[in-house]
Design an enzyme around this catalytic site. Sequence first.
Site, mmCIF file in Angstrom:
data_model
loop_
_atom_site.group_PDB
_atom_site.id
_atom_site.type_symbol
_atom_site.label_atom_id
_atom_site.label_comp_id
_atom_site.label_asym_id
_atom_site.label_seq_id
_atom_site.Cartn_x
_atom_site.Cartn_y
_atom_site.Cartn_z
ATOM 1 N N THR A 174 0.681 -1.244 -0.018
ATOM 2 C CA THR A 174 -0.059 -0.010 -0.113
ATOM 3 C C THR A 174 1.054 1.163 0.067
ATOM 4 O OG1 THR A 174 -1.720 -1.008 1.257
ATOM 5 C CG2 THR A 174 -1.614 1.407 1.657
ATOM 6 N N ASP A 205 -8.417 -1.200 5.721
ATOM 7 C CA ASP A 205 -8.391 0.049 6.416
ATOM 8 C C ASP A 205 -7.991 1.394 5.570
ATOM 9 O OD1 ASP A 205 -5.885 -1.217 6.135
ATOM 10 O OD2 ASP A 205 -5.127 0.439 7.249
#
Length: 307
Positions: A174, A205
Amino acid sequence: MKKFVLAIHGGAGTILKKNMTTDKENAYHEALREALEAGNDVLNKKGTSIEAVSVAVAMMEDSPLFNAGKGSVYSNSGKNEMEASIMEGGDLRAGAIAGVKNIKNPIQLAKSILFDDDFVYLIGEGAEEYAAKRKLEKAADEYFHTQFRKDQWLAAKGEGKVLLDHDADKKFGTVGAVALDIYGNLAAATSTGGLTNKKYGRIGDSSVIGSGTYANNNTCAISCTGYGEFFLRAIVAYDVSCLMEYKGLSLKEACDQVVMKKLVEMKGEGGLIALSSHGDFEFSFNSEGMYRGVVGSELSLKTYIYK
Ligand code: ASP
């Protein structure tokens, strides 16, 4: 001129020197450097923190090295389904998207939602329709394809597993950025392809405001990377901010409390980048490494991989 700072990450995880080649290391340092330079240029020209984080994240989305935009992992259906979020710390505006396909830069889509008073969080086909309305650049399936990610997916699918990028090749991929601009405004942005072989519309998330991304001028800006289910349950980004706002902890104390204690106790591997409204920054991670870097008006550009 007032101080500005930009910090970025390209994912955390079991990133060990013994598993790296010099060429690969150099490629990561180079990609991080390019993203930092692009964002720094925005801030240096009196641009906003929102613009700087979105430019830096978009550069990393364009790099196949990271699990975001081009180079995103494959979902169970063999597609690249992405998510992203962005927030600014002044009036707490935010924009988020999840489960989108064929959007070249998911962070640009999140950013246009941030500036729209009607929405904060859009998903799937609706989000894609919104992107088309905003004339955001689309890309064909092939654009997102990387053989490396496809092989990861085929292996995971063969074993019937859902894999974190981390499990597949020992890292989370990410990307994220936090910035402070000369106007004293903080911003945070995060973008990801999520988990290899994910299904049932799983989101992590990264696109959830408060968990993977948060910014508040009273406290800090945060972008996370790690095992999404734990980061969601621990409401990581907002928790760091709350510890500063309500308990008076320093940025470092708050990051330590959440990343090195709370998450460790939950067995939630990963980390975050954090930037205070005074321009102090922290790289906090409980994994072996985190691709990361920082630059600013009073800081020379630095990139790091290991602890
Ligand atoms: N946090 C991301 C997720 O769970 C993974 C990552 O950071 O690479 O989707």
